[in-house]
Write a protein that holds these residues in place. Structure first.
Motif, PDB file in Angstrom:
ATOM      1  N   GLY A  47       5.268  10.508   2.207  1.00  0.00           N
ATOM      2  CA  GLY A  47       5.007  11.917   1.965  1.00  0.00           C
ATOM      3  C   GLY A  47       4.285  12.592   3.117  1.00  0.00           C
ATOM      4  N   ALA A  48       4.648  13.836   3.376  1.00  0.00           N
ATOM      5  CA  ALA A  48       3.992  14.649   4.406  1.00  0.00           C
ATOM      6  C   ALA A  48       2.713  15.243   3.852  1.00  0.00           C
ATOM      7  N   GLY A  49       1.743  15.466   4.734  1.00  0.00           N
ATOM      8  CA  GLY A  49       0.571  16.233   4.352  1.00  0.00           C
ATOM      9  C   GLY A  49       0.936  17.698   4.209  1.00  0.00           C
ATOM     10  N   ALA A  50       0.190  18.405   3.377  1.00  0.00           N
ATOM     11  CA  ALA A  50       0.518  19.798   3.081  1.00  0.00           C
ATOM     12  C   ALA A  50      -0.155  20.738   4.066  1.00  0.00           C
ATOM     13  N   LEU A  55       0.868  -1.170   0.000  1.00  0.00           N
ATOM     14  CA  LEU A  55       0.000   0.000   0.000  1.00  0.00           C
ATOM     15  C   LEU A  55       0.902   1.215   0.000  1.00  0.00           C
ATOM     16  N   CYS A  56       0.709   2.113  -0.935  1.00  0.00           N
ATOM     17  CA  CYS A  56       1.524   3.325  -1.042  1.00  0.00           C
ATOM     18  C   CYS A  56       0.576   4.516  -1.139  1.00  0.00           C
ATOM     19  N   VAL A  57       0.563   5.348  -0.093  1.00  0.00           N
ATOM     20  CA  VAL A  57      -0.338   6.498  -0.013  1.00  0.00           C
ATOM     21  C   VAL A  57       0.484   7.767   0.178  1.00  0.00           C
ATOM     22  N   ALA A  58       0.263   8.762  -0.661  1.00  0.00           N
ATOM     23  CA  ALA A  58       0.957  10.043  -0.556  1.00  0.00           C
ATOM     24  C   ALA A  58       0.255  10.954   0.448  1.00  0.00           C
ATOM     25  N   GLY A  59       0.889  12.078   0.788  1.00  0.00           N
ATOM     26  CA  GLY A  59       0.302  13.051   1.701  1.00  0.00           C
ATOM     27  C   GLY A  59      -0.866  13.789   1.067  1.00  0.00           C
ATOM     28  N   GLY A  60      -1.851  14.141   1.896  1.00  0.00           N
ATOM     29  CA  GLY A  60      -3.027  14.864   1.421  1.00  0.00           C
ATOM     30  C   GLY A  60      -2.760  16.338   1.212  1.00  0.00           C
ATOM     31  N   GLN A  78       0.158  21.459  -2.422  1.00  0.00           N
ATOM     32  CA  GLN A  78      -0.033  20.047  -2.728  1.00  0.00           C
ATOM     33  C   GLN A  78       0.717  19.181  -1.721  1.00  0.00           C
ATOM     34  N   GLY A  79       0.150  18.004  -1.382  1.00  0.00           N
ATOM     35  CA  GLY A  79       0.831  17.065  -0.506  1.00  0.00           C
ATOM     36  C   GLY A  79       2.094  16.507  -1.146  1.00  0.00           C
TER      37      GLY A  79
END
Length: 619
Positions: free
Chosen positions: A156-159, A101-106, A164-165
């Motif tokens: 990734g960090a949330g913005a 599972l790979c999810v980037a920051g919002g 953008q995240g």
């Protein structure tokens, strides 16, 4: 591979491996190396005979979660911050294939102009996964690991603000990467940004902001929504991994619910829009989910999870909840998000099952301004958890770092609680760092913390006294005592020590040192916590560094850091566009964010790290 040894008592086919059984059941028969090691690692837990499946590959990194799905045992490596999956041995009996599972920051959003209450929802971080919970149309292909070595992970960090995240990635032989969620729109800029999922528009622009690779089997999310119409002053919701943002959307867009960690979690929800002129909405995305911000808020940080099969077994842990691992004869439950620690009435048909538990509870760390953010409170101890009981675990979030203009303190974190039957354990929040009112005015001290650590003080006329910490933390450091034009702020307090004070000319203070968790929780397979002094691991609740006036930086978590998850102040001088993710504290450490001389957006101070709950009991 099996091994030879002396059989004692009943054979494996006739014995039941119950440590309390009569007739020589325990220790009977020949177990292959995996079965022996697995049951010993769990402290000779009860297990019916016939479980002799060889183990899967061997790897370390992230937070370990071992769980049963059907008759299969899986191991997940959960990364809430960047790191590496180190594969030290491949399996010769089970497939060396992994799900991921790979999810980037919002994405985030800000009010512009201030107080306008006209902000749409932000897009969720892009999501890609090969887990079976993902619908077949969008499920990615499993990855086969063919060699040992490190697989680099970026989370990734949330913005914060209208930004953008940040992306997340897994460095497989064919890399996997996801794109940060698109920012939401506001009154000054009516168009949401594209991203993994697109941000919502405001009242202009009929074309939705797009999601990455939409539409198709490799899409990472959906587009954002648009304005609700002339008589509905409501922007569009941000897109989510499971649905497009609604037009005039005041509810979050659906993400995807995936149980790759052993618990079902909804990831990558789109943010909701404000509805002008009703009460303003300011809601951060949940940490470790990639959620977009609702209205004015900060996007949720991303997450990467890798899992693989390690064997087959019919017995499970004595309790449920969180990520479960086994070390040193103890079962460890790690809560990186809120959940329930449930103790059943009986184990495998046996008698009453009260548990004597050891715990570590850590509050959410604070965001910074120029002063470093204070660390969340740290508390450890023991309790008895009765049979047939459920304990609600609430993991506190980290506070936001402040973006320009720097006229408010950093946002404090939130409390973490473990509501055991014998009494609720509370770890207090860290307090926000102090701010510089303007280049020539008086700075403001950081916030005080009733339980956790105080934030670092800013510079200013007359000096800024150290913000006080509570019984679970320490004071923040002072800003410099006189207005000399050299801005230097104090570091946030840490669970193990006070924050460093700023000094003339223009040198900020390091964050306060954190605390290392008890040895019970030092599972060598897991990277829970953060590094500390002397190269040790499993440290938590370091304070954030205070900012220098001149180019330079100060570490989080103590001199010589970064340690214990605290964010470092940025070496920015007077560059109005500077930003570094190293300002952010590490998630699930309770660390305080690092300072930044943030008088102009997009220059921004660091966010605090979310808290964590660790629970252990004899296996």
């Amino acid at each position: 591979m099996g091994y030879l040894g002396r059989r004692i008592g009943l054979s494996q086919d006739n014995g039941d491996s119950n440590p309390g059984a009569a007739g020589g059941a325990v220790g009977g028969g020949l177990l292959d190396l995996f079965a022996h090691g697995y049951f010993e690692r769990q402290g000779d837990i009860y297990n019916a005979p016939g479980i002799v499946t060889p183990e899967g590959m061997t790897a370390t990194g992230g937070i370990i979660s071992d769980y049963v799905s059907g008759s299969d045992v899986y191991r997940s490596h959960i990364f809430t911050s960047s790191g590496a999956l180190n594969v030290s041995a491949l399996s010769t009996s089970l497939p060396n294939s992994v799900d991921y599972l790979c999810v980037a920051g919002g994405g985030g959003n800000q009010s512009s102009p201030a107080g306008s209450n006209r902000e749409s929802g932000s897009g969720a971080g892009g999501l890609l996964s090969s887990h079976p919970d993902v619908p077949a149309t969008f499920k990615q292909t499993q990855v086969t690991i063919s060699s040992t070595g490190n697989i680099n992970i970026v989370v990734g960090a949330g913005a914060g603000g209208k930004v953008q995240g940040s992306p997340s990635s897994i460095d497989f032989s064919s890399p996997v990467s996801t794109v940060g969620g698109g920012h939401g729109a506001n009154l000054d800029n009516n168009i949401g940004g594209p991203g993994g999922s697109g941000g919502g528009n405001w009242y202009s622009g009929a074309t939705p902001a797009q999601g990455t690779n939409y539409p198709g089997p490799t899409q990472q999310g959906y587009p954002g929504g648009i304005w609700g119409g002339t008589n509905n002053w409501t922007g569009g919701a941000g897109g989510g991994a499971g649905a497009q943002g609604a037009n005039g959307g005041t509810s979050r867009s659906a993400g995807r619910t995936i149980s790759i960690t052993g618990s079902a979690v909804e990831y990558s929800r789109g943010g909701a829009s404000n509805s002008y002129p009703s009460t303003p909405r300011s809601e951060n995305g949940s940490f470790n989910t990639g959620d977009g911000a609702s209205g004015v808020g900060h996007g949720g940080s991303g997450i990467v999870v890798v899992r693989y099969q390690i064997g087959q077994v019919t017995a499970t842990a004595k309790a449920t909840g969180g990520a479960i691992s086994f070390h040193g004869g103890k079962t460890i439950h790690t809560f990186t998000n809120s959940g329930t620690f449930a103790n059943p009435t009986a184990l495998n048909g046996g008698s009453s099952n009260p548990l004597s538990v050891e715990y570590v509870v850590i509050g959410g760390g604070a965001g910074a301004a120029s002063g470093g953010g204070g660390a969340g409170g740290y508390t450890t101890g023991s309790s008895t958890v009765a049979s047939a009981s459920s304990s609600t675990i609430t993991v506190g979030g980290g506070g936001r770092g402040i973006g320009g203009p720097n006229t408010t303190r950093g946002e404090s974190g939130t409390n973490t609680t473990a509501a055991f039957p014998a009494g609720t354990i509370t770890a207090g929040y860290g307090a926000g760092g102090g701010y510089d009112a303007n280049p020539s005015g008086s700075g403001k001290k950081g916030n005080d913390a009733p339980l956790g650590s105080g934030g670092g003080g800013a510079w200013g006329s007359g000096g800024q006294p150290a913000p006080s910490g509570g019984s679970q933390g320490n004071n923040g450091g002072n800003g410099i005592p006189t207005n000399t034009g050299n801005h230097a702020a104090g570091g946030g307090g840490g669970a193990g020590g006070v924050g460093g004070s700023g000094t003339n000319p223009g040198s900020g203070g390091a964050g306060g040192i954190g605390i290392q968790a008890p040895s019970t929780f030092h599972d060598p397979l897991s990277t829970v916590g953060a590094p500390g002094p002397g190269g040790g691991k499993y440290w938590f609740a370091g304070g954030g560094g205070g900012v220098d006036f001149d180019p330079g930086s100060n570490p989080g978590g103590g001199t010589g850091g970064p340690y214990a998850g605290g964010g470092g102040s940025i070496a920015n001088g007077n560059d109005p566009n500077s930003f570094s993710p190293t300002c952010h504290a590490l998630e699930n450490t309770g660390g305080g964010g690092g300072g930044n001389y943030a008088v102009d957006f997009p220059r921004r101070a660091g966010n605090g790290g979310s808290g964590i709950v660790l629970i252990a009991y004899p296996s």
